[in-house]
Scaffold this active site. Structure first.
Site, PDB file in Angstrom:
ATOM      1  CE  LYS A  53      -3.754  -2.503   2.198  1.00 24.33           C
ATOM      2  NZ  LYS A  53      -4.463  -2.898   3.421  1.00 24.33           N
ATOM      3  CD  GLN A  97      -3.252  -4.308   6.616  1.00 25.86           C
ATOM      4  OE1 GLN A  97      -3.198  -3.328   5.882  1.00 25.86           O
ATOM      5  NE2 GLN A  97      -3.817  -5.448   6.243  1.00 25.86           N
ATOM      6  CG  ASP A 120      -9.646  -0.146   4.789  1.00 27.86           C
ATOM      7  OD1 ASP A 120      -9.376  -0.352   3.587  1.00 27.86           O
ATOM      8  OD2 ASP A 120      -8.935  -0.541   5.725  1.00 27.86           O
TER       9      ASP A 120
END
Ligand code: NDP
Length: 307
Positions: A53, A97, A120
């Site tokens: 990422k 994460q 997200d």
């Protein structure tokens, strides 16, 4: 033979669009978007994902900041970190994460994130906006899959779609997005009776289960579009010989290296029946990262209306 839907190529296209938009911002004197990534502990798989990422951010000119709290960080310390990022005007997107270590409450952490920075798309407010069909920050994997399907001209209105898996990250939001495009959607899961028959009804079959090779060729309707979200590592040769019987490339890799990545769908078998299939790797995986960067840009440009 089915068409291979090349997720990598479409992800590159999405990244180019983000890169151009970031460059245009900078040329007009605005700062680059900034993504803050919180990685708790040292889970090896999470480290690999975060690395990918951050590297993708660099490719597009998006700034990134990494926060690496130790595995024994407390919930209140993590909350404080998130609150600090919420309050930081130079941070546009926040990604925690997953999975978090067991002593931490993932939902509590995700709910702390300012919905306007929730790149997200996991905050209940953003999920609610999706539920209501309103624009907002949407989960990266399903939204990027939908973009790719549209790009390839996959007809969704009036079609039967079956989504295997009902997670909040992939299955449920994917089903809502297909519904939004006027598909007739069935969500299947571990308690679904006669899964093969349910799958065989699908003009569009999305597998997001996490079970290597679960979906056999005989489960696929001839001509169906198959989106394989699963990412699984197979090491057992006897098992591999069974699920890769029609996929000599994968089987050779497994024999050579002792491990191989595959999806939830038996790719070789699907290629003989389906109209189009996403491969693993190189299908949905790269799309997820591209979706994340697109969301970071969106959050920065305040294209979202979080509430
Ligand atoms: P979850 O484990 O959260 O959900 C899995 C779902 O699959 C559940 O709804 C479960 O049903 C269902 N399921 C499990 N076993 C079966 C079975 N034998 N038959 C039918 N349904 C079953 O997984 P995620 O949604 O987070 O991820 C799914 C897969 O996608 C994983 O392989 C993951 O690595 C991958 N993934 C890939 C991404 C990418 O970028 N390509 C991004 C995110 C995930 P039930 O609810 O009944 O338990």
């Amino acid at each position: 033979m089915a068409q291979i839907l090349d997720g990598k190529a479409y992800a590159d296209r999405m990244l180019d669009e983000v890169k151009a938009a970031v460059a245009a911002r900078k040329n007009s004197g605005l700062r680059a978007p900034c993504l803050a990534v919180v990685l708790v502990g040292d889970d090896p798989a999470s480290q690999v994902y975060v690395k990918g990422k951050i590297a993708a951010c660099a490719k597009t000119g998006i700034e990134s900041i990494e926060h690496r709290p130790a595995a024994d960080v407390t919930q209140s310390e993590l909350n404080l970190l998130i609150e600090g990022l919420n309050a930081d005007p130079d941070v546009d997107g926040i990604l925690v994460q997953l999975p978090l270590p067991k002593h931490l409450d993932s939902k509590a952490a995700l709910h702390r994130i300012n919905p306007a920075k929730d790149v997200d798309g996991f905050h209940p407010l953003n999920q609610g906006r999706l539920f209501e069909g309103l624009p907002g920050l949407r989960p990266c994997t399903p939204s990027a899959c939908m973009r790719m399907l549209k790009f390839h001209g996959v007809e969704m209105a009036g079609k039967r779609a079956v989504v295997l898996g009902r997670s909040e990250i992939v299955g449920k939001p994917m089903a809502l997005m297909l519904l939004e495009e006027n598909a007739t959607v069935t969500i299947a899961h571990s308690r679904t009776a006669d899964l093969p028959a349910v799958c065989r009804e699908a003009d569009i079959l999305v597998a997001a289960v996490g079970r290597p090779g679960l979906v056999e060729g005989s489960w696929i309707k001839p001509g169906a579009v198959v989106v394989d979200v699963g990412i699984n590592r197979v090491t057992d040769l006897a098992f591999g010989e069974r699920i890769f019987a029609a996929d000599p490339v994968k089987l050779a890799k497994l024999r050579e290296k002792g491990h191989v990545l595959c999806g939830d769908v038996r790719f070789g078998e699907a290629m003989q029946v389906a109209g189009a299939v996403t491969p693993v790797p190189g299908g949905v995986g790269p799309l997820t990262i591209a979706g994340l960067l697109r969301n970071t840009l969106k959050a920065c440009e305040a294209l979202v209306c979080p509430g």
